[in-house]
Design a protein around this motif. Structure first.
Motif, mmCIF file in Angstrom:
data_model
loop_
_atom_site.group_PDB
_atom_site.id
_atom_site.type_symbol
_atom_site.label_atom_id
_atom_site.label_comp_id
_atom_site.label_asym_id
_atom_site.label_seq_id
_atom_site.Cartn_x
_atom_site.Cartn_y
_atom_site.Cartn_z
ATOM 1 N N LEU A 158 -1.911 15.661 44.142
ATOM 2 C CA LEU A 158 -2.459 15.913 42.806
ATOM 3 C C LEU A 158 -1.339 16.190 41.808
ATOM 4 C CD1 LEU A 158 -5.592 18.174 43.425
ATOM 5 C CD2 LEU A 158 -5.560 15.779 42.697
ATOM 6 N N ALA A 159 -0.365 16.977 42.223
ATOM 7 C CA ALA A 159 0.749 17.307 41.331
ATOM 8 C C ALA A 159 1.544 16.064 40.959
ATOM 9 C CB ALA A 159 1.654 18.338 41.990
ATOM 10 N N ALA A 160 1.507 15.037 41.804
ATOM 11 C CA ALA A 160 2.287 13.825 41.563
ATOM 12 C C ALA A 160 1.585 12.825 40.648
ATOM 13 C CB ALA A 160 2.612 13.154 42.898
ATOM 14 N N LEU A 161 0.351 13.077 40.248
ATOM 15 C CA LEU A 161 -0.338 12.149 39.357
ATOM 16 C C LEU A 161 0.428 12.025 38.045
ATOM 17 C CD1 LEU A 161 -4.068 13.230 39.878
ATOM 18 C CD2 LEU A 161 -2.922 11.209 40.820
ATOM 19 N N ASP A 162 0.588 10.805 37.574
ATOM 20 C CA ASP A 162 1.429 10.535 36.408
ATOM 21 C C ASP A 162 0.675 10.824 35.107
ATOM 22 O OD1 ASP A 162 2.406 8.278 34.264
ATOM 23 O OD2 ASP A 162 4.061 9.016 35.501
ATOM 24 N N ARG A 163 1.260 11.687 34.284
ATOM 25 C CA ARG A 163 0.599 12.087 33.046
ATOM 26 C C ARG A 163 0.464 10.927 32.075
ATOM 27 N NH1 ARG A 163 2.991 16.302 28.597
ATOM 28 N NH2 ARG A 163 4.833 15.052 29.061
ATOM 29 N N GLU A 164 1.488 10.113 31.915
ATOM 30 C CA GLU A 164 1.431 9.009 30.957
ATOM 31 C C GLU A 164 0.436 7.942 31.410
ATOM 32 O OE1 GLU A 164 2.813 9.259 28.067
ATOM 33 O OE2 GLU A 164 3.622 11.184 28.706
ATOM 34 N N ARG A 220 -6.979 14.809 34.700
ATOM 35 C CA ARG A 220 -5.631 14.962 35.247
ATOM 36 C C ARG A 220 -5.102 16.392 35.116
ATOM 37 N NH1 ARG A 220 -0.808 16.888 33.412
ATOM 38 N NH2 ARG A 220 -1.467 16.098 31.372
ATOM 39 N N ALA A 221 -5.130 16.954 33.933
ATOM 40 C CA ALA A 221 -4.570 18.298 33.747
ATOM 41 C C ALA A 221 -5.375 19.361 34.499
ATOM 42 C CB ALA A 221 -4.461 18.628 32.266
ATOM 43 N N PRO A 222 -6.717 19.399 34.402
ATOM 44 C CA PRO A 222 -7.452 20.382 35.209
ATOM 45 C C PRO A 222 -7.199 20.243 36.701
ATOM 46 C CG PRO A 222 -8.873 19.512 33.488
ATOM 47 C CD PRO A 222 -7.614 18.684 33.467
ATOM 48 N N TRP A 223 -7.105 18.996 37.199
ATOM 49 C CA TRP A 223 -6.820 18.815 38.629
ATOM 50 C C TRP A 223 -5.459 19.372 38.991
ATOM 51 C CZ3 TRP A 223 -8.176 12.893 38.467
ATOM 52 C CH2 TRP A 223 -9.557 12.742 38.301
ATOM 53 N N GLN A 224 -4.488 19.230 38.096
ATOM 54 C CA GLN A 224 -3.157 19.738 38.409
ATOM 55 C C GLN A 224 -3.087 21.258 38.276
ATOM 56 O OE1 GLN A 224 -0.497 17.113 36.105
ATOM 57 N NE2 GLN A 224 -0.198 15.899 37.970
ATOM 58 N N VAL A 225 -3.948 21.854 37.468
ATOM 59 C CA VAL A 225 -4.080 23.320 37.493
ATOM 60 C C VAL A 225 -4.623 23.749 38.852
ATOM 61 C CG1 VAL A 225 -5.252 25.314 36.488
ATOM 62 C CG2 VAL A 225 -4.361 23.517 34.994
ATOM 63 N N LEU A 226 -5.633 23.041 39.336
ATOM 64 C CA LEU A 226 -6.157 23.314 40.672
ATOM 65 C C LEU A 226 -5.069 23.196 41.728
ATOM 66 C CD1 LEU A 226 -8.356 23.650 42.846
ATOM 67 C CD2 LEU A 226 -8.876 21.213 42.558
ATOM 68 N N ALA A 227 -4.224 22.179 41.607
ATOM 69 C CA ALA A 227 -3.139 22.010 42.572
ATOM 70 C C ALA A 227 -2.226 23.230 42.598
ATOM 71 C CB ALA A 227 -2.333 20.751 42.244
ATOM 72 N N GLY A 228 -1.899 23.757 41.421
ATOM 73 C CA GLY A 228 -1.070 24.955 41.370
ATOM 74 C C GLY A 228 -1.756 26.152 41.989
ATOM 75 N N ALA A 229 -3.063 26.287 41.724
ATOM 76 C CA ALA A 229 -3.805 27.417 42.281
ATOM 77 C C ALA A 229 -3.918 27.334 43.788
ATOM 78 C CB ALA A 229 -5.203 27.468 41.662
ATOM 79 N N GLY A 230 -3.969 26.102 44.313
ATOM 80 C CA GLY A 230 -4.172 25.921 45.743
ATOM 81 C C GLY A 230 -2.916 25.936 46.576
ATOM 82 N N GLU A 231 -1.748 26.049 45.949
ATOM 83 C CA GLU A 231 -0.501 26.056 46.714
ATOM 84 C C GLU A 231 -0.498 27.187 47.741
ATOM 85 O OE1 GLU A 231 2.639 26.421 43.920
ATOM 86 O OE2 GLU A 231 2.394 24.395 43.100
ATOM 87 N N GLY A 232 -0.330 26.838 48.986
ATOM 88 C CA GLY A 232 -0.230 27.850 50.032
ATOM 89 C C GLY A 232 -1.523 28.513 50.428
ATOM 90 N N ALA A 233 -2.658 28.087 49.863
ATOM 91 C CA ALA A 233 -3.933 28.740 50.165
ATOM 92 C C ALA A 233 -4.517 28.280 51.491
ATOM 93 C CB ALA A 233 -4.930 28.490 49.035
ATOM 94 N N GLY A 234 -4.067 27.143 52.002
ATOM 95 C CA GLY A 234 -4.559 26.668 53.289
ATOM 96 C C GLY A 234 -6.002 26.210 53.276
ATOM 97 N N LEU A 235 -6.479 25.697 52.150
ATOM 98 C CA LEU A 235 -7.870 25.258 52.059
ATOM 99 C C LEU A 235 -8.014 23.817 52.549
ATOM 100 C CD1 LEU A 235 -8.855 26.700 48.560
ATOM 101 C CD2 LEU A 235 -8.992 27.784 50.802
ATOM 102 N N SER A 236 -9.187 23.495 53.057
ATOM 103 C CA SER A 236 -9.501 22.124 53.444
ATOM 104 C C SER A 236 -10.466 21.539 52.428
ATOM 105 C CB SER A 236 -10.103 22.076 54.847
ATOM 106 O OG SER A 236 -11.299 22.840 54.898
#
Length: 246
Positions: free
Chosen positions: A194-200, A210-226
Motif C-alpha cells: 500500500l505504501a508503494a502505490l504511486d501518488r502521481e 490512495r491517501a486514506p489507504w496509505q494512512v491505513l498502511a502507516g497505522a498497520g505497521e507492526g500490528a500483525g493484522l491479517s
C-alpha cells in the motif's frame, strides 16, 4: 494500537435514497460494507477513527500541519447535494461547538455506521488530503494507531475512475492493473504494498482512496493484522473494494 480496520468505497450511490431506481445494483456492495463494519465492532475498540478523502483544505476547521481536517463525534452531514433531503451524524450525540459539515465520503461512512447501529466506541473523523505524500500518510497513520490502546479505522476511498469507456475518467489501460495491486494489498493487509502505490499515477487515474489507504498502511505497521478482501468490482467503471484487517 491498531486492532482492526475496514476499507469501504465512498460513492453516495451506496445510500439507497440517492441511488433511487438503481439501488438494487449495489446491494451486494452494501452487504459487504455491513460485514466489514461488523468486524470493527467485534474487535471491541476504544476508539473508531473514520478516514476519507477531502476535496481541498477548506473542507473543515482545525487542519494540522499536513492540512488534515478533523471532525468531532456528532458532526453532521447530508446528501442534499445529490438531490436527497437526508441527514446523517458521525456517531451518537451532538457535536460540541460549531462542528463542520461532513464531506460526502465521511457522510457515506456516517450512513454506514448508522445503518449498523454503531455503539461500540466513540467516533471521530479525519479528512485526508489528496496531495499528501506517502510519508505524510504514514506519519498520520502512526499517530492514529498510538492514540488509544485499541484503535479501529474505517477507511473510505474508491479505486480508479477509469476502468471503462463510460467511467467518469474514461478508459485508461493502466487502471485495472492499479486496482488489482491495491485490492491484493488491501486483502492481504500488506502495508508495504500500500505504501508503494504511486501518488502521481493515482492522481492520473482519479483514485480517491490512495491517501486514506496509505494512512491505513502507516497505522498497520507492526500490528500483525491479517486481511480479507470481501468485494472487488467496478460496476460503474470505478473500482470499489471492501476489505477487513483484524
Amino acid at each position: 494500537m491498531l486492532v482492526a480496520a475496514a476499507v469501504c468505497p465512498c460513492p453516495p450511490l451506496l445510500v439507497p435514497e440517492v441511488a433511487a431506481g438503481a439501488a438494487p445494483e449495489l446491494a451486494s456492495l452494501r452487504d459487504a460494507c455491513a460485514d466489514a463494519i461488523g468486524v470493527l465492532a467485534a474487535a471491541r475498540p476504544d476508539r473508531l477513527a473514520v478516514l476519507g478523502p477531502t476535496a481541498g483544505p477548506g473542507d473543515g476547521p482545525g487542519p494540522d500541519a499536513r492540512g488534515a481536517v478533523m471532525y468531532p463525534q456528532g458532526a453532521r452531514g447530508s446528501f442534499r447535494g445529490f438531490g436527497v433531503d437526508a441527514e446523517v451524524r458521525l456517531g451518537h450525540g451532538a457535536a460540541t461547538g460549531a462542528a463542520p459539515e461532513l464531506p460526502p465520503p465521511l457522510a457515506v461512512a456516517a450512513w454506514l455506521l448508522e445503518r449498523a447501529d454503531w455503539t461500540a466506541a466513540p467516533v471521530t473523523g479525519l479528512g485526508v488530503g489528496e496531495e499528501w505524500t506517502g510519508a505524510e500518510c504514514a506519519a498520520a497513520g502512526r499517530e492514529l494507531a498510538g492514540s488509544a490502546d485499541r484503535v479501529a479505522l474505517l477507511v473510505m476511498g474508491d479505486g480508479s475512475a477509469c476502468r471503462t469507456l463510460k467511467a467518469p475518467g474514461y478508459l485508461d489501460e493502466r487502471a485495472a492493473d492499479f486496482d488489482a495491486r491495491a485490492a491484493r494489498a488491501l486483502g492481504a493487509a500488506d502495508t508495504a504494498a500500500l505504501a508503494a502505490l504511486d501518488r502521481e499515477l493515482a492522481r492520473d487515474l482519479l483514485v480517491a482512496g490512495r491517501a486514506p489507504w496509505q494512512v491505513l498502511a502507516g497505522a498497520g505497521e507492526g500490528a500483525g493484522l491479517s486481511g480479507a478482501l470481501l468485494y472487488d468490482d467496478a460496476p460503474y467503471g470505478v473500482g470499489y473494494m471492501v476489505a477487513t484487517w483484524s
